[in-house]
Motif scaffolding. Structure first.
Motif: not given
Ligand SMILES: Nc1ncnc2c1ncn2[C@@H]1O[C@H](COP(=O)(O)OP(=O)(O)OP(=O)(O)O)[C@@H](O)[C@H]1O
Ligand SMILES: [Mg+2]
Length: 266
Positions: A9-11, A13-15, A18-20, A51-53, A155-157, A176-178, A208-210, A215-217, A219-221
């Protein structure tokens, strides 16, 4: 001792932050997630958090992922690692408070990367913890690298590596999205949630993703999907779900249906 293959289970940092913001933990969310893990009574779990913020801002400021190029970055490497231990401490506080026998396994103390990829991982300790039915907790970290000096290990790797190494029953990715959408749901209000994806469809979505502009170092999603493709190739199912939603961590651990994205090889 549980004989089942582990669930990873990976939780994100967006959860849990507050990544802002900077150093902005969501302690109520951490506490709720820990309670849900405890209540699920799941054995044989490996927990990883992002890692989030805490991790991303210093890593970005000092370009830690790119490696050691000048002395001024060294304090940034130290700071990134330290802030991650602080966030991890908040998670560990909640776990111990809820009487979950859990041990923090510090990635930078047992993992060496080469050009950003895990090269050596002394995981004997982790195996022993699992045999004793104790919960290992790992996180994205600033680590030493044989070629770069240092870098960022996401954390993803780590989640993908552990799912493959221990042939996980399933890999659960809490964000933090569905789940996975056909576009970023935070910027595209008509984005559609994709309930089920095959490996082929996941690769098409990836194309198709960017990369996130800030923020995320890691590569985000897009970075996440790239890390997770080999896990799907191995036949391990991945569930992307919203860990910010109360009770979702509990339900997902129990195998109950939530609104999410399931990725399977076929
Ligand atoms: N196609 C997409 N589907 C779903 N989310 C997307 C998509 N494209 C971009 N995103 C964004 O990805 C974000 C989650 O990835 P991000 O790396 O920011 O978080 P995280 O991995 O949970 O955090 P951390 O890296 O700190 O662990 C979501 O908040 C969402 O806005
Ligand atoms: Mg991320």
């Amino acid at each position: 001792m549980s004989t089942r293959n582990p669930v990873v289970l990976k939780i994100g940092g967006s959860v849990i932050t507050d990544k802002d913001g900077e150093l902005s933990p969501k302690t109520d969310v951490i506490s709720r997630i820990v309670e849900e893990i405890f209540n699920s009574e799941i054995g044989n779990l490996i927990l990883i958090h992002g890692g989030g913020s805490f991790g991303h801002p210093p890593a970005r400021q000092y370009a830690i992922k790119e490696g050691l190029k000048e002395d001024g970055q060294k304090i940034g490497f130290a700071e990134t690692h330290h802030f991650m231990t602080v966030l991890n401490g908040l998670f560990m506080d909640a776990l111990i408070w809820h009487h979950v026998p859990s041990i923090s396994v510090t990635p930078s103390s047992c993992i060496l990367t080469e050009n950003g990829r895990i090269k050596r991982f002394d995981d004997q300790l982790l195996v022993m913890l699992m045999k004793m039915d104790m919960l290992p907790v790992l996180y994205g970290d600033a680590v030493l690298d044989t070629k770069l000096g240092f870098t960022i290990l996401s954390g993803d790797q780590l989640a993908a590596h552990l799912a493959l190494r221990f042939n996980a029953e399933r890999l659960l990715i809490g964000v933090d999205v569905d789940g996975l959408y056909d576009a970023d749901p935070k910027t595209e209000k008509n984005a559609k949630l994709l309930a089920h994806l095959t490996l082929k469809e996941l690769k098409q979505l990836r194309d198709s993703m960017h990369e996130p502009a800030s923020g995320d170092v890691t590569g985000g999603m897009l970075g996440k999907v790239n890390e997770l493709i080999p896990v799907v190739e191995k036949g391990i199912p991945i569930q992307f779900f919203n860990a910010s939603n109360p009770s979702y961590v509990f339900k997902v651990l129990r195998g109950e249906k939530v609104s999410d994205t399931l990725v399977e090889k076929e």
